[in-house]
Design a protein around this motif. Structure first.
Motif, PDB file in Angstrom:
ATOM      1  N   UNK A  28       0.878  -1.175   0.000  1.00 36.99           N
ATOM      2  CA  UNK A  28       0.000   0.000   0.000  1.00 36.99           C
ATOM      3  C   UNK A  28       0.909   1.217   0.000  1.00 36.99           C
ATOM      4  N   UNK A  29       0.802   2.037  -1.056  1.00 35.91           N
ATOM      5  CA  UNK A  29       1.713   3.186  -1.177  1.00 35.91           C
ATOM      6  C   UNK A  29       0.997   4.482  -0.834  1.00 35.91           C
ATOM      7  N   UNK A  30       1.735   5.382  -0.186  1.00 40.42           N
ATOM      8  CA  UNK A  30       1.216   6.715   0.126  1.00 40.42           C
ATOM      9  C   UNK A  30       1.826   7.697  -0.855  1.00 40.42           C
ATOM     10  N   UNK A  31       0.965   8.354  -1.631  1.00 36.90           N
ATOM     11  CA  UNK A  31       1.450   9.283  -2.649  1.00 36.90           C
ATOM     12  C   UNK A  31       0.776  10.634  -2.460  1.00 36.90           C
ATOM     13  N   UNK A  32       1.439  11.676  -2.923  1.00 43.40           N
ATOM     14  CA  UNK A  32       0.840  13.004  -2.836  1.00 43.40           C
ATOM     15  C   UNK A  32       1.894  14.076  -2.975  1.00 43.40           C
ATOM     16  N   UNK A  33       1.429  15.315  -3.035  1.00 46.36           N
ATOM     17  CA  UNK A  33       2.338  16.439  -3.203  1.00 46.36           C
ATOM     18  C   UNK A  33       3.353  16.507  -2.057  1.00 46.36           C
ATOM     19  N   UNK A  34       4.489  17.108  -2.337  1.00 46.32           N
ATOM     20  CA  UNK A  34       5.481  17.344  -1.297  1.00 46.32           C
ATOM     21  C   UNK A  34       4.838  18.127  -0.168  1.00 46.32           C
ATOM     22  N   UNK A  35       5.152  17.710   1.053  1.00 51.06           N
ATOM     23  CA  UNK A  35       4.718  18.455   2.238  1.00 51.06           C
ATOM     24  C   UNK A  35       3.248  18.204   2.633  1.00 51.06           C
ATOM     25  N   UNK A  36       2.569  17.329   1.919  1.00 48.04           N
ATOM     26  CA  UNK A  36       1.153  17.122   2.221  1.00 48.04           C
ATOM     27  C   UNK A  36       0.959  16.359   3.543  1.00 48.04           C
ATOM     28  N   UNK A  37       2.026  15.639   3.963  1.00 48.54           N
ATOM     29  CA  UNK A  37       1.944  14.936   5.243  1.00 48.54           C
ATOM     30  C   UNK A  37       1.988  13.418   5.144  1.00 48.54           C
ATOM     31  N   UNK A 112      -3.234   2.527  -3.647  1.00 54.05           N
ATOM     32  CA  UNK A 112      -2.500   3.771  -3.410  1.00 54.05           C
ATOM     33  C   UNK A 112      -3.387   4.667  -2.559  1.00 54.05           C
ATOM     34  N   UNK A 113      -2.851   5.123  -1.448  1.00 54.59           N
ATOM     35  CA  UNK A 113      -3.548   6.141  -0.661  1.00 54.59           C
ATOM     36  C   UNK A 113      -3.038   7.476  -1.178  1.00 54.59           C
ATOM     37  N   UNK A 114      -3.936   8.219  -1.810  1.00 56.81           N
ATOM     38  CA  UNK A 114      -3.566   9.509  -2.390  1.00 56.81           C
ATOM     39  C   UNK A 114      -3.880  10.578  -1.348  1.00 56.81           C
ATOM     40  N   UNK A 115      -2.840  11.222  -0.848  1.00 59.57           N
ATOM     41  CA  UNK A 115      -3.018  12.254   0.167  1.00 59.57           C
ATOM     42  C   UNK A 115      -3.195  13.611  -0.500  1.00 59.57           C
ATOM     43  N   UNK A 116      -4.227  14.301  -0.090  1.00 58.59           N
ATOM     44  CA  UNK A 116      -4.572  15.598  -0.682  1.00 58.59           C
ATOM     45  C   UNK A 116      -4.806  16.574   0.471  1.00 58.59           C
ATOM     46  N   UNK A 117      -4.221  17.748   0.355  1.00 56.60           N
ATOM     47  CA  UNK A 117      -4.375  18.745   1.425  1.00 56.60           C
ATOM     48  C   UNK A 117      -5.842  19.156   1.553  1.00 56.60           C
ATOM     49  N   UNK A 118      -6.370  19.026   2.742  1.00 58.64           N
ATOM     50  CA  UNK A 118      -7.794  19.306   2.969  1.00 58.64           C
ATOM     51  C   UNK A 118      -8.134  20.766   2.647  1.00 58.64           C
ATOM     52  N   UNK A 119      -7.172  21.642   2.788  1.00 59.76           N
ATOM     53  CA  UNK A 119      -7.450  23.063   2.518  1.00 59.76           C
ATOM     54  C   UNK A 119      -7.614  23.318   1.029  1.00 59.76           C
ATOM     55  N   UNK A 120      -6.826  22.584   0.201  1.00 57.72           N
ATOM     56  CA  UNK A 120      -6.768  22.927  -1.216  1.00 57.72           C
ATOM     57  C   UNK A 120      -7.532  21.994  -2.141  1.00 57.72           C
ATOM     58  N   UNK A 141      -7.472   5.141  -2.570  1.00 63.71           N
ATOM     59  CA  UNK A 141      -8.236   5.682  -1.449  1.00 63.71           C
ATOM     60  C   UNK A 141      -7.710   7.091  -1.209  1.00 63.71           C
ATOM     61  N   UNK A 142      -8.606   8.047  -1.064  1.00 63.01           N
ATOM     62  CA  UNK A 142      -8.130   9.418  -0.837  1.00 63.01           C
ATOM     63  C   UNK A 142      -8.175   9.741   0.648  1.00 63.01           C
ATOM     64  N   UNK A 143      -7.072  10.306   1.141  1.00 61.26           N
ATOM     65  CA  UNK A 143      -7.046  10.797   2.522  1.00 61.26           C
ATOM     66  C   UNK A 143      -6.731  12.290   2.469  1.00 61.26           C
ATOM     67  N   UNK A 144      -7.633  13.101   2.973  1.00 63.10           N
ATOM     68  CA  UNK A 144      -7.388  14.536   3.048  1.00 63.10           C
ATOM     69  C   UNK A 144      -6.604  14.807   4.332  1.00 63.10           C
ATOM     70  N   UNK A 145      -5.529  15.580   4.186  1.00 63.91           N
ATOM     71  CA  UNK A 145      -4.633  15.780   5.336  1.00 63.91           C
ATOM     72  C   UNK A 145      -4.752  17.177   5.939  1.00 63.91           C
ATOM     73  N   UNK A 146      -4.195  17.308   7.133  1.00 67.50           N
ATOM     74  CA  UNK A 146      -4.107  18.594   7.852  1.00 67.50           C
ATOM     75  C   UNK A 146      -5.493  19.183   8.109  1.00 67.50           C
ATOM     76  N   UNK A 147      -6.444  18.304   8.441  1.00 70.19           N
ATOM     77  CA  UNK A 147      -7.820  18.750   8.684  1.00 70.19           C
ATOM     78  C   UNK A 147      -7.883  19.772   9.825  1.00 70.19           C
ATOM     79  N   UNK A 148      -6.902  19.717  10.724  1.00 73.97           N
ATOM     80  CA  UNK A 148      -6.892  20.672  11.853  1.00 73.97           C
ATOM     81  C   UNK A 148      -6.766  22.120  11.396  1.00 73.97           C
ATOM     82  N   UNK A 149      -6.294  22.307  10.152  1.00 75.57           N
ATOM     83  CA  UNK A 149      -6.118  23.678   9.641  1.00 75.57           C
ATOM     84  C   UNK A 149      -7.445  24.314   9.236  1.00 75.57           C
ATOM     85  N   UNK A 150      -8.493  23.510   9.192  1.00 77.25           N
ATOM     86  CA  UNK A 150      -9.827  24.030   8.873  1.00 77.25           C
ATOM     87  C   UNK A 150     -10.660  23.990  10.160  1.00 77.25           C
TER      88      UNK A 150
END
Ligand code: GTP
Ligand code: MG
Length: 202
Positions: A28-37, A112-120, A141-150
């Protein structure tokens, strides 16, 4: 650090396709933009600071394989982030080759767990990743990250809005925060269930 039932160890680090380990476990791979978490979330799931995390984007440069002792053992794979503007063009294209190469050639890649910033929500290079995944038929599977920022009161409207703009996925997207420990156990449970549903002989 965590109330997780998983534990894991680093078993391989690859900087290019020829260094990828021979995999005998589902991956199971975690993929996403740099810095997404990605690395932070792997640490939260494994209950220890095993993956390196940085405030600066571009921290993870190799593909790192963690062997996880879960109900069904598997390899959790931390991919280098994409979309980091400060890197030179050549390095960026080498990275996208590595990520695309990984996604299109791994026989045991099950999700693939695709990490996407919850803000963007999804940005252009997230859509590129989704296209590679769709072309190679890898479940996502999509996981939205940094939910605490909202703010708490706005989270469900953000979530609904993001759902309108994503392709079909293997399960309902989850939003998480490693900072505030939101959604970590839910994600772990979703991954355990996904693994339990795989063929025995994988
Ligand atoms: N507020 C908040 N910050 C977070 C969260 N998760 C990660 N971060 C921060 O985001 C930054 C990047 O985290 P990483 O886990 O290194 O991100 P990454 O996706 O692995 O980045 P690359 O390795 O560069 O691709 C660090 O400063 C983390 O502390 C979160 O849930 N909430
Ligand atoms: Mg990282």
């Amino acid at each position: 650090m965590a109330e997780t039932t998983w534990s894991g160890t680093l078993v391989a680090t690859s900087y290019n396709m020829s260094q990828l380990p021979e995999g005998r476990l589902p991956e199971i791979a975690f993929a996403g933009r740099s810095n997404v978490g990605k690395s932070s979330l792997i640490n939260a799931l494994l209950g220890r600071r095993i993956a390196k995390v940085s405030r600066e984007p571009g921290k993870t440069r190799s593909i790192n394989f963690y062997e996880v002792r879960a109900k069904r053992p598997f390899h959790l794979v931390d991919l280098p982030g994409f979309g980091f503007a400060k890197r030179g063009k050549a390095e960026r294209s080498q990275w996208s080759h590595l990520i695309e190469g990984y996604i299109t050639t791994r026989p045991f890649l099950v999700l693939v767990v695709h990490l996407v910033d919850f803000r963007h929500g999804m940005l252009e290079n997230d859509r590129q990743l989704e296209r590679w995944l769709a072309a190679s038929d890898v479940p996502v599977l999509i996981a939205f990250t940094k939910a605490d920022k909202i703010p708490v009161t706005k989270r469900s409207s953000y979530y609904r809005k993001h759902l309108e703009n994503i392709p079909p996925t293997a399960g309902a997207p989850i939003y998480v925060s490693t900072e505030k420990r939101i959604g970590i156990q839910e994600l772990q449970k979703a991954l355990d269930e996904f693994l339990a549903g795989l063929d025995e002989d994988l």
